[in-house]
Design an enzyme around this catalytic site. Structure first.
Site, mmCIF file in Angstrom:
data_model
loop_
_atom_site.group_PDB
_atom_site.id
_atom_site.type_symbol
_atom_site.label_atom_id
_atom_site.label_comp_id
_atom_site.label_asym_id
_atom_site.label_seq_id
_atom_site.Cartn_x
_atom_site.Cartn_y
_atom_site.Cartn_z
ATOM 1 N N PRO A 113 0.567 -0.865 -0.254
ATOM 2 C CA PRO A 113 0.178 0.803 -0.139
ATOM 3 C C PRO A 113 0.627 1.758 -0.155
ATOM 4 C CG PRO A 113 0.045 -0.982 2.177
ATOM 5 C CD PRO A 113 0.384 -2.555 1.023
ATOM 6 N N ASN A 114 0.118 2.367 -1.160
ATOM 7 C CA ASN A 114 0.839 3.739 -1.259
ATOM 8 C C ASN A 114 2.075 3.960 -1.204
ATOM 9 O OD1 ASN A 114 -0.950 4.988 0.687
ATOM 10 N ND2 ASN A 114 -0.112 3.520 2.624
ATOM 11 N N ARG A 128 5.223 10.426 -2.514
ATOM 12 C CA ARG A 128 5.060 10.346 -1.426
ATOM 13 C C ARG A 128 6.709 10.534 -0.522
ATOM 14 N NH1 ARG A 128 4.632 4.385 1.461
ATOM 15 N NH2 ARG A 128 4.220 4.895 3.239
ATOM 16 N N TYR A 184 11.550 9.119 0.816
ATOM 17 C CA TYR A 184 11.402 7.806 -0.332
ATOM 18 C C TYR A 184 11.720 7.733 -0.993
ATOM 19 C CZ TYR A 184 7.819 5.632 3.551
ATOM 20 O OH TYR A 184 7.545 4.671 4.144
ATOM 21 N N ASN A 212 8.206 -5.926 -1.325
ATOM 22 C CA ASN A 212 8.137 -4.465 -0.022
ATOM 23 C C ASN A 212 6.660 -4.230 0.181
ATOM 24 O OD1 ASN A 212 7.734 -2.027 1.298
ATOM 25 N ND2 ASN A 212 9.142 -0.451 -0.012
ATOM 26 N N ALA A 234 2.959 -1.142 4.436
ATOM 27 C CA ALA A 234 2.853 -1.085 6.288
ATOM 28 C C ALA A 234 2.289 -2.870 6.363
ATOM 29 C CB ALA A 234 1.401 0.567 6.065
ATOM 30 N N HIS A 255 4.418 -4.886 8.846
ATOM 31 C CA HIS A 255 3.955 -4.915 10.065
ATOM 32 C C HIS A 255 3.138 -5.362 11.003
ATOM 33 C CE1 HIS A 255 7.266 -2.172 9.141
ATOM 34 N NE2 HIS A 255 6.352 -1.210 8.525
ATOM 35 N N ASP A 291 1.678 -15.973 6.026
ATOM 36 C CA ASP A 291 1.191 -17.669 6.262
ATOM 37 C C ASP A 291 1.413 -17.173 4.299
ATOM 38 O OD1 ASP A 291 0.567 -17.965 8.393
ATOM 39 O OD2 ASP A 291 -1.512 -17.409 7.978
ATOM 40 N N GLU A 329 12.814 -8.459 1.495
ATOM 41 C CA GLU A 329 12.298 -8.054 1.790
ATOM 42 C C GLU A 329 13.224 -6.515 1.373
ATOM 43 O OE1 GLU A 329 11.661 -8.441 6.231
ATOM 44 O OE2 GLU A 329 11.082 -6.491 6.531
ATOM 45 N N HIS A 353 12.453 -2.528 1.687
ATOM 46 C CA HIS A 353 11.874 -1.184 2.784
ATOM 47 C C HIS A 353 13.267 0.164 1.587
ATOM 48 C CE1 HIS A 353 9.295 -3.380 4.448
ATOM 49 N NE2 HIS A 353 9.963 -4.459 4.713
ATOM 50 N N SER A 378 12.754 2.897 2.873
ATOM 51 C CA SER A 378 13.604 3.829 4.289
ATOM 52 C C SER A 378 14.642 2.619 5.099
ATOM 53 C CB SER A 378 13.106 4.504 4.793
ATOM 54 O OG SER A 378 11.529 3.393 5.550
ATOM 55 N N ARG A 398 13.296 4.491 12.403
ATOM 56 C CA ARG A 398 11.803 5.666 12.354
ATOM 57 C C ARG A 398 10.829 4.920 13.857
ATOM 58 N NH1 ARG A 398 8.983 4.779 6.537
ATOM 59 N NH2 ARG A 398 7.815 6.839 7.487
ATOM 60 N N ARG A 414 7.425 0.264 13.556
ATOM 61 C CA ARG A 414 7.837 -0.359 12.155
ATOM 62 C C ARG A 414 9.014 -1.248 12.343
ATOM 63 N NH1 ARG A 414 5.699 3.116 8.311
ATOM 64 N NH2 ARG A 414 4.762 5.509 9.602
HETATM 65 C C1 DQA Z 1 7.931 1.204 3.766
HETATM 66 C C2 DQA Z 1 8.390 1.091 4.910
HETATM 67 C C3 DQA Z 1 6.945 1.063 5.523
HETATM 68 O O1 DQA Z 1 7.126 1.156 7.292
HETATM 69 C C4 DQA Z 1 5.917 1.730 5.198
HETATM 70 O O2 DQA Z 1 4.479 1.526 5.696
HETATM 71 C C5 DQA Z 1 5.899 2.101 3.904
HETATM 72 C C6 DQA Z 1 7.203 1.781 2.889
HETATM 73 C C7 DQA Z 1 9.501 1.264 2.724
HETATM 74 O O3 DQA Z 1 9.747 0.933 1.425
HETATM 75 O O4 DQA Z 1 9.884 2.138 3.609
HETATM 76 O O5 DQA Z 1 5.181 2.253 3.273
HETATM 77 O O6 DQA Z 1 8.044 0.052 3.078
#
Ligand code: DQA
Length: 148
Positions: A11-12, A19, A24, A75, A78, A81, A88, A99, A101, A103, A108, A112
Site C-alpha cells: 500500500p501507498n 509521497r 522515499y 516491499n 505497512a 508490520h 502465511d 524483503e 524497504h 527507508s 523510524r 515499524r
Molecule cells: C516502507 C516502510 C514501511 O514502514 C512503510 O509503511 C511503507 C514503506 C519502506 O519502503 O520504507 O509504506 O516499506
C-alpha cells in the site's frame, strides 16, 4: 527452471516519487521497474512488477508466484508490520524471498521495527532507497544463474 522474479509492492507505494520524498526519494515505481528489468536482462531473467493497496491481492499474487516465479522481491509496506496473512502466504512459497524497504525502518517509529515478512525472508534490504530493489533483483538473479 523459471527465471521470472516477482517484484511486489504494498500500500501507498503507487505514490512512490510523490509521497514523503524526504523519506522515499523522487523515483517512481516505473523507474524501479525500468532499472530492475535492465538488471534482470543481464542475467537472462525477467521481472513482473506489481503494486496493490489491498492485502488479499498481495496474498493472491504470492500464490500465483508459486507457479510462475523463482523469487519474490517484496516491499509489503505497512502490511510488513501487521499481516499474518502475507506471512502465511510466503510460507507456502518455496523460492527465494527478499524483503525490501526504501527507508531504514529501524531508524523510524517503533511500530515499524516488527516485520512479519522478516520471519520468512531469506534476506532483507532497507535504507538503500529505491536502489534496494535493484540490489535485491541482482541477488536473486545471481542465485538463479548459479543454479543454472
Ligand atoms: C516502507 C516502510 C514501511 O514502514 C512503510 O509503511 C511503507 C514503506 C519502506 O519502503 O520504507 O509504506 O516499506
Amino acid at each position: 527452471m523459471s527465471k521470472t522474479i516477482y517484484i511486489l509492492n504494498g500500500p501507498n507505494l503507487n505514490l512512490l516519487g510523490q509521497r514523503q520524498p524526504e523519506l522515499y526519494g523522487h523515483d517512481t515505481l516505473q523507474d524501479v521497474e525500468r532499472t530492475c528489468t535492465a538488471v534482470a536482462a543481464e542475467f537472462g531473467c525477467e521481472i513482473v512488477q506489481r503494486q496493490s493497496n489491498h492485502e488479499g491481492q498481495l496474498v493472491d499474487w504470492i500464490h500465483e508466484a508459486r507457479q510462475n516465479a523463482a523469487g519474490i522481491v517484496l516491499n509489503a509496506a505497512a502490511y510488513t508490520h501487521t499481516s499474518i496473512a502475507i506471512l502465511d502466504a510466503l510460507n507456502t512459497y518455496d523460492g527465494l524471498v527478499i524483503e525490501v524497504h526504501v527507508s531504514q525502518i529501524h531508524k523510524r517509529e517503533s511500530f515499524r521495527h516488527t516485520s512479519y515478512v522478516g520471519l520468512r525472508a531469506d534476506a532483507v534490504l532497507m535504507g538503500f532507497g529505491v536502489n534496494g530493489y535493484a540490489l535485491a533483483t541482482r541477488h536473486v538473479c545471481e542465485m538463479l544463474t548459479a543454479k543454472g
